[in-house]
Design a protein around this motif. Sequence first.
Motif, short mmCIF file in Angstrom:
data_model
loop_
_atom_site.label_atom_id
_atom_site.label_comp_id
_atom_site.label_asym_id
_atom_site.label_seq_id
_atom_site.Cartn_x
_atom_site.Cartn_y
_atom_site.Cartn_z
N TYR A 94 79.25 38.98 -10.84
CA TYR A 94 80.68 38.74 -11.09
C TYR A 94 81.12 39.32 -12.43
O TYR A 94 82.26 39.74 -12.60
CB TYR A 94 80.99 37.24 -11.11
N MET A 95 80.20 39.33 -13.41
CA MET A 95 80.52 39.80 -14.75
C MET A 95 80.11 41.26 -14.96
O MET A 95 80.21 41.78 -16.07
CB MET A 95 79.81 38.92 -15.79
N GLY A 96 79.65 41.91 -13.89
CA GLY A 96 79.25 43.30 -14.00
C GLY A 96 77.83 43.50 -14.47
O GLY A 96 77.40 44.64 -14.73
N GLY A 97 77.08 42.40 -14.58
CA GLY A 97 75.70 42.49 -15.01
C GLY A 97 74.75 42.79 -13.86
O GLY A 97 75.16 42.90 -12.70
N LYS A 98 73.48 42.88 -14.20
CA LYS A 98 72.47 43.17 -13.19
C LYS A 98 71.46 42.03 -13.13
O LYS A 98 70.80 41.72 -14.12
CB LYS A 98 71.72 44.47 -13.52
N PRO A 99 71.33 41.37 -11.96
CA PRO A 99 70.28 40.36 -11.81
C PRO A 99 68.94 41.05 -11.60
O PRO A 99 68.80 41.95 -10.76
CB PRO A 99 70.71 39.58 -10.56
N VAL A 100 67.96 40.64 -12.39
CA VAL A 100 66.61 41.18 -12.30
C VAL A 100 65.71 40.06 -11.78
O VAL A 100 65.69 38.97 -12.36
CB VAL A 100 66.12 41.68 -13.68
N PHE A 101 64.98 40.32 -10.71
CA PHE A 101 64.24 39.26 -10.03
C PHE A 101 62.79 39.20 -10.49
O PHE A 101 62.10 40.21 -10.51
CB PHE A 101 64.32 39.46 -8.52
N ALA A 102 62.35 37.99 -10.86
CA ALA A 102 60.96 37.74 -11.25
C ALA A 102 60.34 36.82 -10.21
O ALA A 102 60.95 35.82 -9.80
CB ALA A 102 60.89 37.11 -12.64
N ASP A 103 59.13 37.12 -9.81
CA ASP A 103 58.48 36.41 -8.71
C ASP A 103 58.20 34.94 -9.05
O ASP A 103 58.26 34.52 -10.21
CB ASP A 103 57.20 37.12 -8.31
N VAL A 104 57.87 34.20 -8.01
CA VAL A 104 57.65 32.75 -8.12
C VAL A 104 56.18 32.41 -8.07
O VAL A 104 55.33 33.22 -7.69
CB VAL A 104 58.40 32.01 -6.98
N GLU A 105 55.87 31.18 -8.44
CA GLU A 105 54.51 30.65 -8.32
C GLU A 105 54.27 30.27 -6.86
O GLU A 105 55.13 29.67 -6.22
CB GLU A 105 54.34 29.43 -9.22
#
Length: 384
Positions: A94-105
């Motif tokens: 929404y703010m023009g940023g980039k979500p970067v995904f980090a894996d889960v346990e």
Amino acid sequence: MDYKDYIPYGCQSIDEDDIASVCSVLRSDWLTTGPKVAQFEQAIANYVGARYAVAVSSGTAALHCAMYALRLKPGDEVIVPPITFAATANCVCYMGGKPVFADVEPDTLLMSPDEVEKKITSKTRAIITVDYAGQPCDYDKFQVLAKKYGLTLIADSCHALGAKYKGKKVGSLADLTVFSFHPVKHITTGEGGAIVTDNEELAERVKKFRNHGISFDFHHREKIGSWFYEIEELGYNYRITDIQCALGISQLKKLSKFLEKRREIAKQYDNSLKDIRGISPLVVKDNIFHAYHLYVVRVDPLLTGVDRKELFKKMRENGIGVNVHYIPVYLHPYYRKRFGYDFGLCPVAEAAYEEILSLPIFPEMKEIEVERVVSILKQSIFIK
């Protein structure tokens, strides 16, 4: 199937006190922007141990407000988990940023601090943790990471109102914490959400953002006898009504009872499922008070003789409203098209998605209904 026999995965609990609380507002002079909003905000802040709470129209709105409060700008990166509702990542977009995904346990499906550290770059502004299913994440490690790299720590605790980490309530463990009051959550305002923080500047930015970015709200203009206001920055109408807040105030008084009931149901599931090969509840870590918004199990097709998709279908056909939480966010078409994300990004999350199943859990659920869920589950698998 007769709908009266259907057991949903989640459901609100409304009593006569809730109805009376709402009706009192309907008979009052204020339906919105009135005294109940401030009362509800104070009650939430007091409950979680934060200095400020700002109530808004939804948990999604609360996440958007948090990103605005940080002054997130295009090109900034925010690290988020893949196993969550899409709003956790959407708010960054929404703010023009980039979500970067980090894996889960693999045992808890909570975002891994080690994986998060691998994803930090010079563009990273914040970390959004998720207290998945109602279990708090490892706040100690995330606080260390945030301090080490100069990042803001945001807790998406929409699953975890009332949960505790090492004796401290969720809501007092991050720079900003977000809650949801959707009907399937621990308390409800119909739709609604809140942001809590100890930072006065962030709280004031959120208040302005939820009201179109207006410099002076109605109450301030009335107090000084002026009509004048200015829109200083672009905001939204994310206000919550007094009607909703009256319901929230009444619901909050019953939260401890709701939590106790959810934990009783989870314990009943734990005891009933421990001897079923191939059905494994998620691990609950030590020093955690789990709020159990969801009760999630993993289905091993080699041991049960049925895969998750087939089991889901069989359970639904028998009136059990199981669900799946969630498809990894980056595999949604929007994320694949906009950011080029694809399979293989978070292998632990992807493997979990193929196996996870949410069983019904809500405060009004009866012991006999839990027994029925387990019975249908047993009937739907082929134990080898």
